[in-house]
Design a protein around this motif. Structure first.
Motif, PDB file in Angstrom:
ATOM      1  N   ASP A 107     -17.064 -13.476   2.232  1.00 32.74           N
ATOM      2  CA  ASP A 107     -16.508 -13.042   0.952  1.00 32.74           C
ATOM      3  C   ASP A 107     -16.232 -14.190  -0.011  1.00 32.74           C
ATOM      4  N   SER A 108     -16.616 -15.409   0.360  1.00 34.23           N
ATOM      5  CA  SER A 108     -16.503 -16.522  -0.585  1.00 34.23           C
ATOM      6  C   SER A 108     -17.776 -16.675  -1.420  1.00 34.23           C
ATOM      7  N   LEU A 109     -18.823 -15.892  -1.098  1.00 34.84           N
ATOM      8  CA  LEU A 109     -20.086 -16.023  -1.811  1.00 34.84           C
ATOM      9  C   LEU A 109     -20.028 -15.281  -3.146  1.00 34.84           C
ATOM     10  N   GLN A 118     -30.901 -10.135   5.195  1.00 32.03           N
ATOM     11  CA  GLN A 118     -31.550 -11.178   4.393  1.00 32.03           C
ATOM     12  C   GLN A 118     -30.654 -12.403   4.212  1.00 32.03           C
ATOM     13  N   ILE A 119     -29.379 -12.176   3.932  1.00 33.20           N
ATOM     14  CA  ILE A 119     -28.465 -13.313   3.761  1.00 33.20           C
ATOM     15  C   ILE A 119     -28.395 -14.123   5.049  1.00 33.20           C
ATOM     16  N   GLY A 120     -28.264 -13.414   6.162  1.00 35.77           N
ATOM     17  CA  GLY A 120     -28.160 -14.107   7.443  1.00 35.77           C
ATOM     18  C   GLY A 120     -29.409 -14.891   7.785  1.00 35.77           C
ATOM     19  N   ALA A 121     -30.577 -14.318   7.506  1.00 35.40           N
ATOM     20  CA  ALA A 121     -31.828 -15.010   7.803  1.00 35.40           C
ATOM     21  C   ALA A 121     -31.958 -16.291   6.993  1.00 35.40           C
ATOM     22  N   LEU A 122     -31.707 -16.190   5.692  1.00 33.08           N
ATOM     23  CA  LEU A 122     -31.834 -17.384   4.860  1.00 33.08           C
ATOM     24  C   LEU A 122     -30.776 -18.424   5.220  1.00 33.08           C
ATOM     25  N   ASP A 123     -29.579 -17.966   5.544  1.00 33.28           N
ATOM     26  CA  ASP A 123     -28.519 -18.912   5.891  1.00 33.28           C
ATOM     27  C   ASP A 123     -28.867 -19.700   7.149  1.00 33.28           C
ATOM     28  N   ALA A 124     -29.598 -19.086   8.068  1.00 36.51           N
ATOM     29  CA  ALA A 124     -30.034 -19.816   9.263  1.00 36.51           C
ATOM     30  C   ALA A 124     -30.925 -20.996   8.872  1.00 36.51           C
ATOM     31  N   PHE A 125     -31.865 -20.765   7.959  1.00 40.01           N
ATOM     32  CA  PHE A 125     -32.745 -21.837   7.515  1.00 40.01           C
ATOM     33  C   PHE A 125     -31.976 -22.873   6.691  1.00 40.01           C
ATOM     34  N   ALA A 126     -31.048 -22.406   5.865  1.00 39.26           N
ATOM     35  CA  ALA A 126     -30.254 -23.342   5.067  1.00 39.26           C
ATOM     36  C   ALA A 126     -29.426 -24.251   5.966  1.00 39.26           C
ATOM     37  N   ARG A 127     -28.815 -23.679   6.996  1.00 40.63           N
ATOM     38  CA  ARG A 127     -28.000 -24.473   7.909  1.00 40.63           C
ATOM     39  C   ARG A 127     -28.864 -25.449   8.707  1.00 40.63           C
ATOM     40  N   ALA A 128     -30.050 -25.031   9.091  1.00 40.04           N
ATOM     41  CA  ALA A 128     -30.951 -25.930   9.806  1.00 40.04           C
ATOM     42  C   ALA A 128     -31.358 -27.110   8.927  1.00 40.04           C
ATOM     43  N   ALA A 129     -31.344 -26.893   7.610  1.00 39.77           N
ATOM     44  CA  ALA A 129     -31.704 -27.953   6.666  1.00 39.77           C
ATOM     45  C   ALA A 129     -30.503 -28.806   6.267  1.00 39.77           C
ATOM     46  N   GLY A 130     -29.319 -28.458   6.771  1.00 39.42           N
ATOM     47  CA  GLY A 130     -28.127 -29.242   6.472  1.00 39.42           C
ATOM     48  C   GLY A 130     -27.289 -28.701   5.328  1.00 39.42           C
ATOM     49  N   ALA A 131     -27.513 -27.438   4.966  1.00 39.67           N
ATOM     50  CA  ALA A 131     -26.746 -26.824   3.881  1.00 39.67           C
ATOM     51  C   ALA A 131     -26.320 -25.427   4.317  1.00 39.67           C
ATOM     52  N   ARG A 132     -26.067 -24.563   3.371  1.00 42.91           N
ATOM     53  CA  ARG A 132     -25.799 -23.152   3.659  1.00 42.91           C
ATOM     54  C   ARG A 132     -26.026 -22.348   2.396  1.00 42.91           C
ATOM     55  N   VAL A 133     -26.135 -21.053   2.548  1.00 44.85           N
ATOM     56  CA  VAL A 133     -26.223 -20.163   1.389  1.00 44.85           C
ATOM     57  C   VAL A 133     -24.888 -20.199   0.659  1.00 44.85           C
ATOM     58  N   GLY A 159     -12.306  -8.678  -4.782  1.00 39.40           N
ATOM     59  CA  GLY A 159     -11.929 -10.057  -4.520  1.00 39.40           C
ATOM     60  C   GLY A 159     -13.069 -11.043  -4.446  1.00 39.40           C
ATOM     61  N   LEU A 160     -14.302 -10.593  -4.768  1.00 41.37           N
ATOM     62  CA  LEU A 160     -15.436 -11.505  -4.808  1.00 41.37           C
ATOM     63  C   LEU A 160     -15.583 -12.063  -6.221  1.00 41.37           C
ATOM     64  N   ARG A 161     -16.279 -13.162  -6.320  1.00 44.65           N
ATOM     65  CA  ARG A 161     -16.503 -13.793  -7.613  1.00 44.65           C
ATOM     66  C   ARG A 161     -17.808 -13.288  -8.222  1.00 44.65           C
ATOM     67  N   GLY A 162     -17.738 -12.746  -9.419  1.00 50.71           N
ATOM     68  CA  GLY A 162     -18.929 -12.314 -10.129  1.00 50.71           C
ATOM     69  C   GLY A 162     -19.333 -13.362 -11.148  1.00 50.71           C
ATOM     70  N   ILE A 163     -20.608 -13.731 -11.164  1.00 49.15           N
ATOM     71  CA  ILE A 163     -21.116 -14.748 -12.076  1.00 49.15           C
ATOM     72  C   ILE A 163     -22.074 -14.105 -13.064  1.00 49.15           C
ATOM     73  N   VAL A 164     -21.791 -14.253 -14.344  1.00 54.15           N
ATOM     74  CA  VAL A 164     -22.676 -13.732 -15.386  1.00 54.15           C
ATOM     75  C   VAL A 164     -23.789 -14.742 -15.644  1.00 54.15           C
ATOM     76  N   GLU A 165     -25.018 -14.244 -15.716  1.00 50.85           N
ATOM     77  CA  GLU A 165     -26.135 -15.133 -16.031  1.00 50.85           C
ATOM     78  C   GLU A 165     -26.920 -14.602 -17.217  1.00 50.85           C
ATOM     79  N   ALA A 166     -27.678 -15.518 -17.814  1.00 52.34           N
ATOM     80  CA  ALA A 166     -28.574 -15.179 -18.906  1.00 52.34           C
ATOM     81  C   ALA A 166     -29.976 -15.626 -18.524  1.00 52.34           C
TER      82      ALA A 166
END
Length: 252
Positions: free
Chosen positions: A138-140, A91-106, A158-165
């Motif tokens: 591993d930077s995600l 799933q990450i790879g699939a979405l990243d393909a579309f993000a990169r095609a749009a000029g960004a990335r996941v 070594g990954l960054r965990g983000i707490v959300e509410a």
């Protein structure tokens, strides 16, 4: 707190079936949890969502799920850790393909629905999420509830965990979300929601439905995109936070 992220679930339409108003949501949020095809979203929807996010200056994240299109990813799937890790990597790879095609990335990963709730305590599935992210990039960062096992495992590797509410969800006293099967699990009153989010940003406190104070050091606030009032809620939350002197910006 002087700044906080607002995220929303988007890209959840499928073919001729439409859910949410992503373009309108992008006017209020700083991060977009884009469906990756396993709980919602088809390739054309994902591609357009990424293009729209880039145009709006919104950060793209992969909203990964159990393989449960019929159940919108809200049903637990008793798969092996290896199967789940492969599904998430896919799933990450699939979405990243579309993000990169749009000029960004996941730029981050957030589990969806039943998977999100499972990795609060499910050791094997939490590890699978972390393993998939680490295998891809591993930077995600990974988003999760305070104290979730997936955040602890991410940080230990070594990954960054983000707490959300959650702006539009009720909480149990232990900090977990009230099940959608229960009455009043989803909040709809924007005055209550905005007051809660200002308290969160300024004092780091959420109020559970029984009145318990939950101390949360959240870097991101989620407004669900499939809620009928999502656009108005996201706009109200952003406006209230900015009026309170809180800047809205992505955590990455």
């Amino acid at each position: 707190m002087t700044a906080i992220d607002i995220n929303s679930d988007v890209g959840e339409s499928f073919g001729r079936w439409h859910l949410g108003d992503d373009a309108a949501i992008f006017e209020s949020v700083s991060s977009a949890n884009v469906a990756c095809g396993f709980h919602a979203g088809d390739p054309s929807t994902l591609a357009q969502t990424c293009r729209d996010a880039v145009a709006a200056g919104v950060t793209i994240g992969a909203h990964v799920s159990y393989r449960d299109l019929a159940g919108f990813g809200r049903r637990f799937v008793d798969c092996t850790a290896s199967e789940l890790a492969d599904d998430i990597l896919y799933q990450i790879g699939a979405l990243d393909a579309f993000a990169r095609a749009a000029g960004a990335r996941v730029r981050y990963v957030k589990p969806h629905g039943a998977l999100y709730n499972a990795v609060v305590a499910h050791e094997a599935h939490a590890q699978a999420v972390v393993d998939a992210i680490q295998a891809y990039d591993d930077s995600l960062p990974v988003l999760g509830l305070p104290g979730a096992v997936v955040l602890k495992k991410a940080e230990s590797q070594g990954l960054r965990g983000i707490v959300e509410a959650f702006a539009d969800r009720a909480y149990n006293a232990d900090g977990t979300l009230v099940s959608r099967r229960e009455k009043d699990a989803v909040l709809e009153d924007n005055d209550t929601i905005t007051a809660n989010m200002i308290r969160l940003a300024k004092a780091g406190v959420l109020i559970a439905r029984d009145g318990t104070e939950i101390h949360v050091d959240a870097a991101s606030i989620c407004v669900h995109g499939d809620n009928p009032h999502a656009v108005a809620t996201a706009a109200a939350v952003r406006r209230a936070l900015e009026d309170a002197g809180i800047e809205i910006r992505s955590f990455v």
